[in-house]
Motif scaffolding. Structure first.
Motif, mmCIF file in Angstrom:
data_model
loop_
_atom_site.group_PDB
_atom_site.id
_atom_site.type_symbol
_atom_site.label_atom_id
_atom_site.label_comp_id
_atom_site.label_asym_id
_atom_site.label_seq_id
_atom_site.Cartn_x
_atom_site.Cartn_y
_atom_site.Cartn_z
ATOM 1 N N ARG A 1 0.820 -1.199 0.000
ATOM 2 C CA ARG A 1 0.000 0.000 0.000
ATOM 3 C C ARG A 1 0.861 1.260 0.000
ATOM 4 O O ARG A 1 0.572 2.230 -0.713
ATOM 5 C CB ARG A 1 -0.927 0.014 1.214
ATOM 6 N N ALA A 2 1.930 1.253 0.780
ATOM 7 C CA ALA A 2 2.812 2.410 0.828
ATOM 8 C C ALA A 2 3.478 2.632 -0.521
ATOM 9 O O ALA A 2 3.639 3.781 -0.970
ATOM 10 C CB ALA A 2 3.865 2.224 1.918
ATOM 11 N N ARG A 3 3.841 1.546 -1.177
ATOM 12 C CA ARG A 3 4.465 1.695 -2.501
ATOM 13 C C ARG A 3 3.470 2.274 -3.505
ATOM 14 O O ARG A 3 3.833 3.122 -4.327
ATOM 15 C CB ARG A 3 4.960 0.333 -2.986
ATOM 16 N N LEU A 4 2.232 1.811 -3.427
ATOM 17 C CA LEU A 4 1.219 2.309 -4.364
ATOM 18 C C LEU A 4 0.926 3.789 -4.115
ATOM 19 O O LEU A 4 0.845 4.584 -5.062
ATOM 20 C CB LEU A 4 -0.058 1.488 -4.236
ATOM 21 N N PHE A 5 0.762 4.168 -2.852
ATOM 22 C CA PHE A 5 0.496 5.573 -2.560
ATOM 23 C C PHE A 5 1.685 6.450 -2.961
ATOM 24 O O PHE A 5 1.504 7.567 -3.456
ATOM 25 C CB PHE A 5 0.184 5.775 -1.081
ATOM 26 N N ALA A 6 2.893 5.951 -2.737
ATOM 27 C CA ALA A 6 4.068 6.735 -3.108
ATOM 28 C C ALA A 6 4.176 6.903 -4.615
ATOM 29 O O ALA A 6 4.739 7.883 -5.107
ATOM 30 C CB ALA A 6 5.332 6.080 -2.559
ATOM 31 N N GLY A 7 3.626 5.940 -5.360
ATOM 32 C CA GLY A 7 3.733 5.975 -6.817
ATOM 33 C C GLY A 7 2.511 6.513 -7.518
ATOM 34 O O GLY A 7 2.299 6.206 -8.705
ATOM 35 N N VAL A 8 1.703 7.345 -6.833
ATOM 36 C CA VAL A 8 0.464 7.821 -7.448
ATOM 37 C C VAL A 8 0.716 8.638 -8.706
ATOM 38 O O VAL A 8 -0.107 8.645 -9.628
ATOM 39 C CB VAL A 8 -0.380 8.650 -6.448
ATOM 40 N N GLY A 9 1.843 9.309 -8.771
ATOM 41 C CA GLY A 9 2.132 10.107 -9.956
ATOM 42 C C GLY A 9 2.276 9.254 -11.197
ATOM 43 O O GLY A 9 1.689 9.547 -12.255
ATOM 44 N N ARG A 10 3.026 8.181 -11.088
ATOM 45 C CA ARG A 10 3.212 7.283 -12.240
ATOM 46 C C ARG A 10 1.912 6.575 -12.589
ATOM 47 O O ARG A 10 1.554 6.436 -13.763
ATOM 48 C CB ARG A 10 4.305 6.261 -11.919
ATOM 49 N N LEU A 11 1.177 6.120 -11.579
ATOM 50 C CA LEU A 11 -0.104 5.462 -11.831
ATOM 51 C C LEU A 11 -1.067 6.404 -12.545
ATOM 52 O O LEU A 11 -1.796 5.991 -13.459
ATOM 53 C CB LEU A 11 -0.722 4.990 -10.510
ATOM 54 N N ALA A 12 -1.063 7.669 -12.142
ATOM 55 C CA ALA A 12 -1.966 8.633 -12.767
ATOM 56 C C ALA A 12 -1.612 8.854 -14.233
ATOM 57 O O ALA A 12 -2.503 8.988 -15.087
ATOM 58 C CB ALA A 12 -1.913 9.954 -11.996
ATOM 59 N N ARG A 13 -0.331 8.907 -14.532
ATOM 60 C CA ARG A 13 0.065 9.077 -15.938
ATOM 61 C C ARG A 13 -0.412 7.912 -16.790
ATOM 62 O O ARG A 13 -0.846 8.085 -17.933
ATOM 63 C CB ARG A 13 1.592 9.209 -16.046
ATOM 64 N N LEU A 14 -0.335 6.715 -16.221
ATOM 65 C CA LEU A 14 -0.717 5.523 -16.971
ATOM 66 C C LEU A 14 -2.232 5.397 -17.116
ATOM 67 O O LEU A 14 -2.727 4.926 -18.153
ATOM 68 C CB LEU A 14 -0.163 4.270 -16.286
ATOM 69 N N ALA A 15 -2.978 5.810 -16.076
ATOM 70 C CA ALA A 15 -4.422 5.572 -16.081
ATOM 71 C C ALA A 15 -5.222 6.693 -16.718
ATOM 72 O O ALA A 15 -6.392 6.490 -17.078
ATOM 73 C CB ALA A 15 -4.907 5.355 -14.644
ATOM 74 N N SER A 16 -4.652 7.870 -16.864
ATOM 75 C CA SER A 16 -5.395 8.970 -17.483
ATOM 76 C C SER A 16 -5.331 8.851 -19.000
ATOM 77 O O SER A 16 -4.647 7.992 -19.549
ATOM 78 C CB SER A 16 -4.824 10.318 -17.024
ATOM 79 N N GLY A 17 -6.063 9.726 -19.656
ATOM 80 C CA GLY A 17 -6.104 9.660 -21.117
ATOM 81 C C GLY A 17 -7.084 8.611 -21.586
ATOM 82 O O GLY A 17 -8.176 8.437 -21.019
ATOM 83 N N ALA A 18 -6.726 7.868 -22.584
ATOM 84 C CA ALA A 18 -7.621 6.871 -23.192
ATOM 85 C C ALA A 18 -8.121 5.825 -22.210
ATOM 86 O O ALA A 18 -9.296 5.426 -22.264
ATOM 87 C CB ALA A 18 -6.923 6.209 -24.376
#
Length: 986
Positions: A675-692
């Motif tokens: 969970r800590a890794r996922l929260f820390a990586g929200v920026g990268r996750l957001a780049r991947l999940a936004s857009g199409a």
């Protein structure tokens, strides 16, 4: 660490076991609880035998009965804000602040109130304010000090020349005696005193012995001769109130025999208070302040008698050290700038009151003018007088004054201005001479001195700077105290004038009061507490003042590996030791610090509690392994890293930074959860999940199955809505749609954070449009995540890499003088605050921090400079503003208010809401959901629900907006959205 600590002896073990069976409250004897209650705001430390948190008066009496039967010493305690050490002892500590905090009865006509001992003074006065009443004495600690402590110390404060001592206002006391029996002390006629003196048990014995003692003419002569002539006195026991001739500060003294007057000021050594009835005074209808500037301390002190001739209600000193330290704390530096002209050496804050026809602004201004004239006639050496008539500006001044004590303690290094002779008071005509003599003596010892406080009453709190970790320095304490006693006896002064005797002064009371009066004090103690079980060693028979010091010559701290730069603090251990125990983090009536304490009211969830636990582990009081132990993690995890302590703690304890260092060590020892890794990586996750992918991802996130799975597998609360991703991220919109006319006023670099880019691009779009309309060309630095999510999860290496990348991208703009404008306060605070510790020595960090501005700061500053070319729609609108914690800590909300009031007709109301409770990932975590909502429900969410539908709710922080949406069902806007919508179209 598992299991409770072993009690020190069988009597204590038996007492704790019996108490556990009999009361509804809690009994604690684990090492962490003992550490938490081993210190107060003094220089002392004493490990308690156990801690009891009673839920009722019945619990309290059961504890006293059992302690008496088992022979266990007892110490009643509230906020632990005492400065002389009377709130720590090797005794069973009973914390009345958690549950025994009710207002029991208010009689507005009689101007009385009956309260339980745990109620905080400021909270009581807030309840009394609608009735036009208040409790008169106002100690500087009133935002956390409870009435039980105020009464037990016989406290007073800035307005002592108006309201005298607490004992002047104590009418009755409900008490539990040393044997566990209940009693009620109040004013009695002679016949009733005789009747009670004939009664059985300890109460009857007390009445017989005390009435006999004060009736004896020889004793009465001793009391009159030995009691200091200065009216501002709280040392010893209040026998002078039983020998006649006294006048209180709110009318003639009640001549009736009243043992409540003895319990007042007794520091818990005579009885345990269960309730107290107090006299109240009318609130002044209006006040005004005159800030009198001086270039020499001696001139300021010598001017006090002349100032008193103008009938002020208070005269308070802030010296050069206090002013300098105030400038170093952002929250207070901003306030200081509102009432000083230039940089005076010291100031006297002089207050005037008015009621009826004297309450008008012109009448109060006339009083200030008379003060100017009197100072001129006296040739007092004042270099300026700044009038402050507006109530909100006066509140700012008093805020600065009330934090003066803690500010003095924020001096870096081991030499601290410590309390031991600070409570002396002398007649004002001797004040300048007394201070000069003390300063001269201390200078001879090579010791600097700091000053603050109540010049009007001849009480300038003098604090020599002493290193209590060094034997040669510790030896100065009794030497300086003995010199002070000699001076005070010559000047007719008091050794203790509002803070009590405690461990700091009880040891020298016999020398100060003389053997005859001291003998009577010992008789009083013996009458009430024959077995010496109630807070022993205070007032009489005190141990040497150099015993049980918090530090001491043997104090050492372990070397710990650190990752952040602690050089400004002289090391990690000293950063922790900056906490002096004043307990400002326990306040609940205003401000932000400390959000978790405000809702749990647990000592360990205050900044002070966390600092004490860490210091204990560093110094060996707790095992060194506790520095990365699970129990320490539990104490630290509710710190939401709001940074409020950095601004509001007068000692500048930066618990957010300390927690980052702790978490980094804890993660290294125990690994990093998914969970800590996922929260820390929200920026990268957001780049991947936004857009199409956004529509499909959003449907998945909103579905119950995934939310249930996230709660079960990751501990992400299913009751939280996860923020949806944008179909068109801001960066794509900018590339396709941003059009700029020739920049009339220059460029800005827009620091568009992860959420404004991939979740709520409408915010960044609104900011871009407004900046373009204002004549600025917006540039995007091409940065990625600033590192804030990594910081909050304790992932040092990843946070440092993100910081280095961000600085590399922003530094070229800063070097060209291009402002860096941020939208998210938490990201902006990383640039301005955290990067200096992550990247020490990087020259780009300082340049970027200097160039970085919040969106509202930029707009407000350009508007003030006439460099904001905007046309507004205008029209009346009400705006409800909630400030982000980091925003409030670093710059305050004044720029936000200024920016939001630019459109004509916009009226801004700010909620004193503290922390919203979301705090980034904190509010999403399953185990923190309830406390997160409790933080929001303190003030923010009720205020939003109460706002009219047409009111614009504004919050700059993404977490704050999410909390408002989840908790109140209202969509809050970012200031950029509000201002962009208010632009004139066309």
């Amino acid at each position: 660490m598992d299991g409770p600590a072993k009690p020190r002896d069988s009597a204590v073990a038996d007492a704790l076991a019996e108490i556990s069976r009999r009361i509804a409250g809690e009994v604690r004897a684990d090492p962490y609880s003992l550490v938490l209650y081993s210190t107060d705001a003094s220089i002392y430390r004493a490990t308690p035998l156990g801690v009891v948190i009673p839920r009722s008066v019945e619990d309290l009496q059961a504890v006293a009965e059992i302690a008496a039967a088992r022979g266990v010493p007892l110490l009643p305690r509230a906020a632990g804000s005492s400065l002389a050490g009377q709130a720590v002892n090797e005794a069973l500590v009973v914390d009345v602040s958690r549950h025994l905090d009710r207002v029991l009865e208010i009689d507005a006509e009689a101007r009385t109130v009956r309260v339980e001992p745990g109620i905080v003074l400021d909270e009581l006065n807030l309840e009394l304010a609608p009735l036009g009443l208040q409790f008169g004495p106002d100690p500087a600690s009133s935002n956390r000090a409870a009435l039980g402590g105020v009464v037990s110390n016989n406290s007073t404060g800035s307005h002592s020349i108006r309201y005298g001592m607490t004992a002047d206002h104590v009418l009755e006391v409900g008490a539990i005696l040393a044997d566990g029996s209940a009693a009620r002390f109040g004013p009695l006629e002679p016949a009733e005193v005789e009747r009670r003196a004939a009664g059985p048990g300890l109460e009857g014995s007390i009445y017989r012995r005390i009435s006999g003692l004060v009736a004896d003419e020889a004793n009465r002569r001793v009391v009159r001769a030995g009691t200091p002539r200065h009216w501002r006195r709280c040392g010893g026991y209040n026998l002078d109130r039983f020998v006649g001739g006294g006048v209180s500060f709110h009318g003639p003294a009640d001549p009736r025999f009243n043992l409540a007057k003895l319990v007042c000021g007794a520091e818990g050594t005579l009885a345990v208070i269960t309730d107290v009835t107090l006299g109240l005074v009318p609130r002044p209808e209006a006040t005004a302040l005159a800030i009198v500037h001086f270039e020499r301390l001696g001139d300021a002190l010598a001017a006090v008698p002349a100032i008193l001739e103008t009938d002020p209600s208070a005269v308070e000193l802030i010296d050069d050290m206090g002013l300098a330290l105030c400038r170093g704390v952002p929250q207070y530096a901003r306030l200081l700038a509102t009432f000083l002209e230039g940089e005076p050496h010291c100031v006297l804050l002089t207050e005037f009151e008015g009621s009826g026809s004297a309450a008008t602004g012109s009448a109060l201004a006339a009083k200030i003018e008379r003060l100017r004239e009197r100072l001129d006639r006296a040739g007092a050496g004042a270099t300026g007088v700044v009038p402050i008539l507006e109530p909100d500006r006066q509140a700012d001044v008093w805020t600065v004054r009330k934090v003066a004590l803690g500010l003095l303690m924020s001096v870096r290094g081991d030499h601290k201005p410590i309390p031991f002779i600070e409570d002396a008071a002398v007649p004002v005509e001797h004040l300048a001479a007394y201070v000069a003599e003390i300063e001269r003596f201390c200078a001879g010892l090579g010791t600097r001195v700091a000053y603050y406080a109540h010049a009007s009453a001849g009480c300038v709190h003098i604090r020599p700077l002493v290193d209590t970790k060094t034997a040669s320095e510790i030896a100065k304490l009794p030497e300086i105290t003995a010199f002070s006693v000699e001076l005070l006896q010559g000047y007719g002064g008091a050794l203790s004038s509002e803070h009590g005797d405690g461990r700091a002064r009880s040891w020298i009371n016999e020398r100060f009061f003389g053997p005859d009066l001291y003998r009577l004090y010992r008789e009083v103690k013996a009458a009430f507490d024959p077995e010496n079980r109630l807070n022993p060693g205070n007032v009489v028979d005190g141990p040497p003042m150099t015993e049980s010091l918090r530090f001491g010559a043997g104090y050492r701290t372990a070397e710990v590996a650190t990752r952040l730069d602690w050089s400004r603090d002289l090391g990690f251990a000293r950063a922790v030791e900056m906490c002096n125990g004043a307990g400002v983090c326990r306040k609940r009536t205003a401000g932000t610090m400390c959000p978790s304490f405000m809702v749990t009211r647990e000592e360990e969830h205050s900044t002070r509690g966390r600092a004490n636990l860490l210091r204990a582990a560093l110094s060996g009081e707790l095992p060194a392994a506790e520095m990365t132990g699970r129990r320490m993690y539990e104490a630290m995890e509710l710190c939401v890293e709001c940074k409020a302590c950095k601004a509001e703690c007068p000692s500048s304890v930066d618990m957010a930074k300390i927690k980052f260092e702790f978490l980094a060590a804890y993660r290294k020892a125990h690994g990093v959860p998914l969970r800590a890794r996922l929260f820390a990586g929200v920026g990268r996750l957001a780049r991947l999940a936004s857009g199409a992918p956004a529509p499909a991802v959003n449907r998945l996130l909103a579905g119950r199955p995934l939310r249930a799975a996230a709660e079960r597998l990751l501990g992400v609360s299913r009751r939280r809505r996860l923020p949806p991703f944008a179909r068109v991220p801001f960066t794509r919109w900018f590339a396709e749609h941003a059009r700029f006319p020739g920049p009339r006023l220059g460029e800005v670099a827009l620091f568009h954070d992860t959420f404004a880019t991939y979740h709520q691009p409408e915010i960044a779009i609104a900011a871009t449009r407004l900046l373009a309309a204002a004549g600025y060309r917006v540039r995007l630095p091409g940065h990625r995540c600033c590192g804030r999510p990594m910081i909050s999860q304790g992932l040092f290496a990843r946070a440092r890499a993100a910081a280095a990348d961000t600085v590399a991208r922003l530094a070229p703009f800063a070097e060209r003088g291009v402002p860096i404008v941020g939208l998210e306060p938490s990201c902006l605070s990383a640039l301005r605050d955290d990067y200096a510790d992550l990247l020490p020595g990087d020259p780009g960090v300082e340049r970027v921090a200097a160039a970085a501005l919040g969106f509202e700061e930029f707009v407000a500053s350009r508007a003030d400079a006439g460099r904001l070319e905007l046309a507004w729609n205008g029209g009346p609108r009400r705006v409800l503003l909630h400030g982000h914690c980091h925003q409030k800590a670093l710059v305050g909300t004044a720029p936000a208010r200024r920016a939001l009031e630019l459109p004509p007709g916009y009226e801004v109301e700010e909620v004193d809401s503290g922390c919203c409770g979301m705090a980034g990932a904190f509010g999403y975590e399953r185990e923190h959901y309830e406390i997160s909502m409790a933080m929001g429900e303190r003030r923010l969410l009720p205020a939003v629900r109460a706002a009219a539908a047409e009111t614009i709710v504004v919050a700059a922080g993404v977490s704050c907006r999410q909390q408002i949406l989840d908790g109140a069902g209202r969509r809050a806007l970012h200031p950029a959205e509000v201002l962009e919508r208010a632009l004139a179209q066309g």
